[in-house]
Design an enzyme around this catalytic site. Structure first.
Site, PDB file in Angstrom:
ATOM      1  N   LYS A 178       0.797  -1.211   0.000  1.00 45.63           N
ATOM      2  CA  LYS A 178       0.000   0.000   0.000  1.00 45.63           C
ATOM      3  C   LYS A 178       0.840   1.277   0.000  1.00 45.63           C
ATOM      4  CE  LYS A 178      -1.037   1.347   3.971  1.00 45.63           C
ATOM      5  NZ  LYS A 178      -1.505   1.920   5.223  1.00 45.63           N
ATOM      6  N   THR A 179       1.773   1.367   0.918  1.00 43.54           N
ATOM      7  CA  THR A 179       2.592   2.573   1.013  1.00 43.54           C
ATOM      8  C   THR A 179       3.423   2.754  -0.248  1.00 43.54           C
ATOM      9  OG1 THR A 179       2.735   2.108   3.363  1.00 43.54           O
ATOM     10  CG2 THR A 179       4.154   3.837   2.530  1.00 43.54           C
TER      11      THR A 179
ATOM     12  N   ASP B  65      -4.124   8.326   3.125  1.00 47.76           N
ATOM     13  CA  ASP B  65      -3.748   6.993   3.578  1.00 47.76           C
ATOM     14  C   ASP B  65      -4.779   6.501   4.601  1.00 47.76           C
ATOM     15  OD1 ASP B  65      -2.218   4.741   3.878  1.00 47.76           O
ATOM     16  OD2 ASP B  65      -0.868   5.641   5.360  1.00 47.76           O
ATOM     17  N   GLU B  66      -4.946   5.204   4.742  1.00 49.43           N
ATOM     18  CA  GLU B  66      -5.876   4.618   5.734  1.00 49.43           C
ATOM     19  C   GLU B  66      -7.245   5.284   5.640  1.00 49.43           C
ATOM     20  OE1 GLU B  66      -5.043   2.046   7.348  1.00 49.43           O
ATOM     21  OE2 GLU B  66      -2.965   2.130   8.016  1.00 49.43           O
TER      22      GLU B  66
ATOM     23  N   ARG C 162      -1.190 -10.197  10.275  1.00 47.01           N
ATOM     24  CA  ARG C 162       0.118  -9.693  10.709  1.00 47.01           C
ATOM     25  C   ARG C 162       1.191 -10.749  10.530  1.00 47.01           C
ATOM     26  NH1 ARG C 162      -0.709  -5.324   9.452  1.00 47.01           N
ATOM     27  NH2 ARG C 162      -2.622  -6.279   8.718  1.00 47.01           N
TER      28      ARG C 162
END
Length: 723
Positions: free
Chosen positions: A35-36, A222-223, A605
DNA sequence: CTAGCCACACTTTTT
DNA sequence: GTGTGGCTAG
């Protein structure tokens, strides 16, 4: 010009997202899908290929950490200077910047201060006292929740209807109104207000809005699933003349609904912005096939999803280990044993994350890790700038910077104790209220008038001169020396040194650390006065860098704080009904879905190994309870799970009626019911016992009734019949 | 005004 | 089990 470095190493979906030429671009980025990377490369693409100036780009995140990371990665990808002029920051940081630049138009004094949640609560406590509200019936926390909740939705007290004087609403409104008044008088704004004011600034000042609309041609968020109503309205206002907006988020990882986040904003986005392109990033680079299958199966139980399925080119890997512990001690032992095993297999300690639903669960784990000699770090928890001793030190600095800071005065006027008691402060407050003065000015006036008894007057006078002396001494010194002198001369160091317990030492160390932080601090804005800028930064940044320890250690944290992180090996402990999903969230289907998303976050995670554990008996808050395996585990296909068998404990995860252990049997016998027992209630009808806690007169059972859903019943009064 | 004792409560957290 | 806040005695 060769720009292939922007697109090389990206998969097709990532490329689509990076190069999309639509007005609205919604990137549904699954966990671990890069994503980033997409955000950063998209910015690079806009600048290098489409020729947009960095000056016209605005990138918004939620946390300072995310903002820092983004800035760093942009710099790494482009040459350092290209991003000059770009605005990258948190919603709150950017709002602060706007309000600083247009304080007057926003109706704020130039030197307005930020009220953090702790100071906000203290202020509300004072208001409750002033309005003579009984704290048990009207907890200040509730007012805080009420006020912030409404502000997050963009509502001021004047917008709220009390439905003809409803007692609850009209009381809350009275508090809200008084709070607004006090904040205005003192020139302070809380976190929610920061955002709301920034929105109103633009809404009510078309010229200012126009300036930013001319400037920002592309906005990236973002988010996005975590945005609240005000944040979304702010973004919409800025881009309302057809500027481009890229929103990156994951509806399946929305876990902050309880603090105002609106998952609906994701659906709304494509409705609001014509010509929206939706790109799904579903290829996962983090986890094994097994882990992804489990996550997909779990989240499929939620309704109203945008829809997304994670996949990997990698191997299926190990099955998920499920351990049925006898109690929470047994669970902790299991975790430590497995950690030992992992460490022997050349995992580093920092490769291991232990996740739990609530903070109280960490204690037992810590005990066992200490006993086993495994270094660990609790991630999250109290932030550096939120610590009591740090807040005290900052309060002194704030008074030095600005005498009229009432919040700061309230905090340290008698810390360390110097003979200024409640009575004296009460007189001060009253005087301040009547004469519309700050506490500082009131103190000066009261001393001049000789309105206080000699002893109290002297104490107050010495406080005033302490501040004046400090202020004079700090004049023109470097920031770190100012901090050093302040914590020393104020008596804070000595105060904390003579406190008993291990905490005292930690507090003194933290104060030293504050000096270090001040030494390392340099403002981006060179014009600003260093002390002021440092204080603003402290209010807006949790400062978790300071709390970082560098020893290789196992990471313990809540599921919430695990979002955004990844570990080769992950333990999720306490996967029990009533704990996870938490009992406070089980009644409401929407909140239950949020719990499920939390489970999804937890599972995703893990890179290679995932361990789940639950305790058949658990002592929490001094109460013993018996819960069944979490429904979330039962939603994971059986073939992905490997039940761990130790000490003859055998469990069947797929049913409520599990094998029972001796302790559970004993407890069950003592109250007459076991998990899975069918019972009949005279009003609610037939149901199944799904958990129980307590003994004797306080024993309670939770029964899942066929018609009424699940209810907690006090055994003594319930008159349940066995079926 | 301060210190010490007891009752009470307690999901999750960023800014 | 732990921290916080209110109350009371000195």
């Amino acid at each position: 010009m060769d720009v292939s470095y922007i697109l090389d190493d990206l998969n097709d979906a990532q490329r689509d997202a990076v190069t999309a030429d639509s007005t609205g671009t919604l990137v549904l980025a699954g966990a671990g899908s890069g994503k980033t990377r997409v955000l950063v490369h998209r910015i690079a693409w806009k600048i290098k290929v489409e020729g947009l100036s960095a000056y016209s780009i605005l990138a918004v995140t939620f946390t300072n950490k995310a903002a820092r990371e983004m800035r760093g990665r942009i710099e790494a990808l482009l040459d350092g200077n290209v991003n000059h002029g770009m605005w990258v920051g948190t919603f709150h940081g950017l709002a602060h910047r706007l309000l600083k630049a247009h304080a007057r138009e926003a109706g704020l004094p130039d030197n307005f201060q930020i009220l953090d949640s702790d100071d906000q609560l203290r202020q509300l406590k004072r208001i409750h006292r002033e309005l003579e509200l009984d704290d048990t019936r009207w907890p200040p926390r509730q007012s805080q929740y009420f006020i912030n909740g409404h502000k997050d939705e963009g509502r001021r007290s004047a917008h709220i209807d009390d439905f003809g004087g409803d007692h609850y609403l009209s009381t809350m409104l009275k508090v809200y109104r008084r709070y607004e008044e006090v904040c205005r008088q003192q020139g302070v704004i809380d976190f929610a207000e920061l955002l709301l004011r920034a929105l109103e600034l633009w809404r009510d000042n078309p010229a200012i809005l126009d300036h930013y609309q001319q400037r920002f041609k592309h906005v990236l968020v973002d988010e996005f699933q975590d945005t609240n109503a005000v944040q979304y309205a702010w973004l919409r206002l800025l881009t309302s003349k057809g500027m481009a907006m890229t929103a990156v988020g994951d509806d399946d990882q929305s876990i902050y609904g309880w603090r105002g986040a609106r998952i609906e904003n994701i659906q709304q986005f494509s409705k609001d912005i014509p010509n929206t392109q939706i790109v799904r990033l579903e290829q996962n680079y983090r986890s094994t096939g097994t882990i992804l299958k489990a996550a997909n199966a779990l989240i499929a139980n939620n309704s109203q999803r945008m829809g997304k399925e994670l996949w990997t080119k990698g191997e299926d890997g190990d099955k998920i280990a499920l351990f049925a512990a006898f109690n929470e001690q047994d669970e902790a032992r299991f975790v430590t044993d497995r950690i030992d095993e992992l460490l022997r297999d050349d995992y580093r300690r920092s490769d291991i994350g232990v996740l739990y639903r609530s903070n109280a669960q960490s204690r037992v784990l810590e005990e066992y890790l200490i006993r086993a000699g495994v270094p660990y770090r609790i991630y999250g928890g109290q932030r550096f700038y939120d610590r009591l001793e740090i807040k005290n030190a900052l309060a002194y600095l704030r008074i030095i910077a600005l005498r009229d800071d009432d919040t700061a005065i309230e905090r340290v006027i008698n810390t360390p104790t110097r003979g200024i008691g409640n009575r004296t402060v009460e007189i001060l407050r009253e005087y301040a209220r009547q004469h519309q003065l700050s506490l500082w000015r009131s103190a000066v006036a009261i001393i001049e008038n000789g309105m206080l008894p000699a002893r109290a007057g002297n104490a107050l006078r010495s406080f005033l001169s302490l501040i004046e002396d400090l202020s004079a001494q700090c004049q023109d010194l470097p920031l770190d020396e100012q901090v050093s002198i302040t914590i020393d001369k104020s008596g804070l160091i000595a105060f904390h040194e003579k406190e008993k317990g291990e905490k005292a030492q930690a507090r003194v160390e933290n104060l030293q650390e504050l000096i270090t932080a001040a030494r390392g601090y340099s403002s981006e804005d060179e014009e600003a006065e260093p002390l002021r800028a440092f204080l603003d930064q402290a209010a807006l940044d949790a400062g978790d860098q300071q709390a970082d320890e560098h020893e290789d250690s196992v990471q313990l944290m809540t599921l919430h704080s695990a979002k955004g992180l990844e570990f080769p090996a992950v333990f999720i402990v306490g996967v029990e009904e009533n704990l996870f999903p938490h009992k406070m969230s089980m009644e409401d289907p929407e909140r239950l879905e949020e719990e499920r998303r939390l489970a999804y976050v937890g599972i995703t995670r893990a890179e290679q190994k995932l361990y789940l554990s639950y305790a058949e008996s658990r002592r929490l808050h001094g109460q013993e309870s018996f819960n069944s395996l979490s429904r979330f585990v039962r939603e994971i296909p059986n073939e992905l799970i490997d039940e761990v068998r130790i000490n003859n404990t055998v469990t069947r995860p797929s049913s409520y009626a599990q094998s029972t252990t001796t302790s559970q049997q004993a407890a069950a016998a003592s109250i007459g019911f076991g998990l899975g027992q069918r019972v009949l209630h005279s009003i609610f009808g037939a149901g199944v016992v799904i958990s129980f806690e307590g003994q004797g007169a306080s024993a309670r059972v939770q029964v899942n009734f066929e018609d009424e859903g699940s209810k907690w019943l006090v055994l003594q009064y319930a008159n349940l019949q066995l079926l």
